[in-house]
Design a protein around this motif. Structure first.
Motif, PDB file in Angstrom:
ATOM      1  N   MET A   1       0.836  -1.165   0.000  1.00 56.29           N
ATOM      2  CA  MET A   1       0.000   0.000   0.000  1.00 56.29           C
ATOM      3  C   MET A   1       0.882   1.230   0.000  1.00 56.29           C
ATOM      4  SD  MET A   1      -1.618  -0.253   3.850  1.00 56.29           S
ATOM      5  CE  MET A   1      -3.120   0.260   3.122  1.00 56.29           C
ATOM      6  N   PRO A   2       0.341   2.363  -0.464  1.00 56.59           N
ATOM      7  CA  PRO A   2       1.158   3.573  -0.493  1.00 56.59           C
ATOM      8  C   PRO A   2       1.593   3.979   0.914  1.00 56.59           C
ATOM      9  CG  PRO A   2      -1.113   4.030  -1.165  1.00 56.59           C
ATOM     10  CD  PRO A   2      -0.997   2.563  -0.954  1.00 56.59           C
ATOM     11  N   HIS A   3       2.766   4.568   0.979  1.00 55.72           N
ATOM     12  CA  HIS A   3       3.352   4.966   2.263  1.00 55.72           C
ATOM     13  C   HIS A   3       4.114   6.266   2.036  1.00 55.72           C
ATOM     14  CE1 HIS A   3       6.231   4.674   5.665  1.00 55.72           C
ATOM     15  NE2 HIS A   3       5.246   4.034   6.258  1.00 55.72           N
ATOM     16  N   GLN A   4       4.293   7.037   3.067  1.00 50.73           N
ATOM     17  CA  GLN A   4       4.993   8.314   2.924  1.00 50.73           C
ATOM     18  C   GLN A   4       6.399   8.157   2.362  1.00 50.73           C
ATOM     19  OE1 GLN A   4       4.832   9.814   6.872  1.00 50.73           O
ATOM     20  NE2 GLN A   4       6.553   8.624   7.600  1.00 50.73           N
ATOM     21  N   ASP A   5       7.023   7.008   2.595  1.00 55.13           N
ATOM     22  CA  ASP A   5       8.378   6.766   2.110  1.00 55.13           C
ATOM     23  C   ASP A   5       8.397   5.925   0.841  1.00 55.13           C
ATOM     24  OD1 ASP A   5       9.439   8.160   4.291  1.00 55.13           O
ATOM     25  OD2 ASP A   5       9.375   6.366   5.543  1.00 55.13           O
ATOM     26  N   GLY A   6       7.244   5.709   0.198  1.00 55.52           N
ATOM     27  CA  GLY A   6       7.181   4.902  -1.014  1.00 55.52           C
ATOM     28  C   GLY A   6       6.029   3.916  -0.954  1.00 55.52           C
ATOM     29  N   TRP A   7       6.358   2.656  -0.680  1.00 57.46           N
ATOM     30  CA  TRP A   7       5.358   1.584  -0.617  1.00 57.46           C
ATOM     31  C   TRP A   7       5.603   0.742   0.620  1.00 57.46           C
ATOM     32  CZ3 TRP A   7       1.361   1.652  -3.869  1.00 57.46           C
ATOM     33  CH2 TRP A   7       1.481   2.490  -4.995  1.00 57.46           C
TER      34      TRP A   7
ATOM     35  N   ALA B   1       3.793  -0.414   9.349  1.00 61.58           N
ATOM     36  CA  ALA B   1       4.295  -1.190   8.216  1.00 61.58           C
ATOM     37  C   ALA B   1       5.295  -2.238   8.692  1.00 61.58           C
ATOM     38  CB  ALA B   1       4.957  -0.268   7.200  1.00 61.58           C
ATOM     39  N   THR B   2       5.232  -3.410   8.087  1.00 64.26           N
ATOM     40  CA  THR B   2       6.213  -4.458   8.340  1.00 64.26           C
ATOM     41  C   THR B   2       7.540  -4.076   7.704  1.00 64.26           C
ATOM     42  OG1 THR B   2       4.465  -6.117   8.345  1.00 64.26           O
ATOM     43  CG2 THR B   2       6.700  -6.924   8.035  1.00 64.26           C
ATOM     44  N   GLU B   3       7.463  -3.594   6.449  1.00 61.92           N
ATOM     45  CA  GLU B   3       8.629  -3.140   5.698  1.00 61.92           C
ATOM     46  C   GLU B   3       8.187  -2.044   4.741  1.00 61.92           C
ATOM     47  OE1 GLU B   3      11.355  -6.146   4.000  1.00 61.92           O
ATOM     48  OE2 GLU B   3      10.030  -7.626   4.921  1.00 61.92           O
ATOM     49  N   THR B   4       9.123  -1.173   4.351  1.00 58.66           N
ATOM     50  CA  THR B   4       8.834  -0.164   3.337  1.00 58.66           C
ATOM     51  C   THR B   4       9.829  -0.300   2.188  1.00 58.66           C
ATOM     52  OG1 THR B   4      10.198   1.494   4.458  1.00 58.66           O
ATOM     53  CG2 THR B   4       7.838   1.484   4.968  1.00 58.66           C
TER      54      THR B   4
ATOM     55  N   ARG C   1      -1.804   3.821  -5.778  1.00 62.15           N
ATOM     56  CA  ARG C   1      -1.301   5.044  -5.153  1.00 62.15           C
ATOM     57  C   ARG C   1      -2.419   5.788  -4.420  1.00 62.15           C
ATOM     58  NH1 ARG C   1       2.969   6.575  -2.899  1.00 62.15           N
ATOM     59  NH2 ARG C   1       4.273   5.876  -4.602  1.00 62.15           N
ATOM     60  N   ASP C   2      -3.664   5.672  -4.925  1.00 62.02           N
ATOM     61  CA  ASP C   2      -4.795   6.354  -4.301  1.00 62.02           C
ATOM     62  C   ASP C   2      -5.361   5.596  -3.097  1.00 62.02           C
ATOM     63  OD1 ASP C   2      -6.022   4.211  -5.539  1.00 62.02           O
ATOM     64  OD2 ASP C   2      -7.341   5.427  -6.795  1.00 62.02           O
ATOM     65  N   GLY C   3      -4.768   4.436  -2.776  1.00 58.51           N
ATOM     66  CA  GLY C   3      -5.210   3.656  -1.627  1.00 58.51           C
ATOM     67  C   GLY C   3      -6.311   2.654  -1.942  1.00 58.51           C
ATOM     68  N   GLN C   4      -6.869   2.710  -3.154  1.00 56.73           N
ATOM     69  CA  GLN C   4      -7.919   1.784  -3.552  1.00 56.73           C
ATOM     70  C   GLN C   4      -7.319   0.411  -3.862  1.00 56.73           C
ATOM     71  OE1 GLN C   4     -11.326   2.464  -3.741  1.00 56.73           O
ATOM     72  NE2 GLN C   4     -10.709   4.328  -2.686  1.00 56.73           N
ATOM     73  N   ILE C   5      -8.082  -0.640  -3.584  1.00 59.96           N
ATOM     74  CA  ILE C   5      -7.633  -2.004  -3.869  1.00 59.96           C
ATOM     75  C   ILE C   5      -7.557  -2.208  -5.378  1.00 59.96           C
ATOM     76  CG2 ILE C   5      -8.219  -4.449  -3.709  1.00 59.96           C
ATOM     77  CD1 ILE C   5      -9.514  -3.809  -0.987  1.00 59.96           C
ATOM     78  N   GLN C   6      -6.412  -2.687  -5.856  1.00 56.11           N
ATOM     79  CA  GLN C   6      -6.228  -2.973  -7.278  1.00 56.11           C
ATOM     80  C   GLN C   6      -6.453  -4.448  -7.572  1.00 56.11           C
ATOM     81  OE1 GLN C   6      -2.271  -1.463  -8.171  1.00 56.11           O
ATOM     82  NE2 GLN C   6      -3.208   0.278  -9.210  1.00 56.11           N
TER      83      GLN C   6
END
Length: 66
Positions: free
Chosen positions: A1-7, A17-20, A47-52
């Protein structure tokens, strides 16, 4: 999922987060490894947080007929 530092890879119900990762493909790959090891469902967000997409690695109560 999107994260401030990437994914981020995050477990269901987890707040942290477990990992970024910098790249989405790296996060999806790691998430898939974890999902396969734990027999759980992988949920990939855009990127918009919606499930792909979703990919089940556990017991599927509604398996495909074929």
């Amino acid at each position: 999922m999107p994260h401030q530092d990437g994914w981020a890879v995050r477990g269901a119900g987890a707040e942290r987060a477990t990992e970024t990762f910098d790249r989405k493909t790296d996060a999806v790959q790691r998430g898939r490894e974890i999902s396969q090891n734990q027999g759980t469902e992988l949920v990939i967000h855009g990127r918009d947080g919606q499930i792909q997409s979703k990919d089940s690695h556990g017991h599927d109560p509604f398996p495909p007929k074929g």
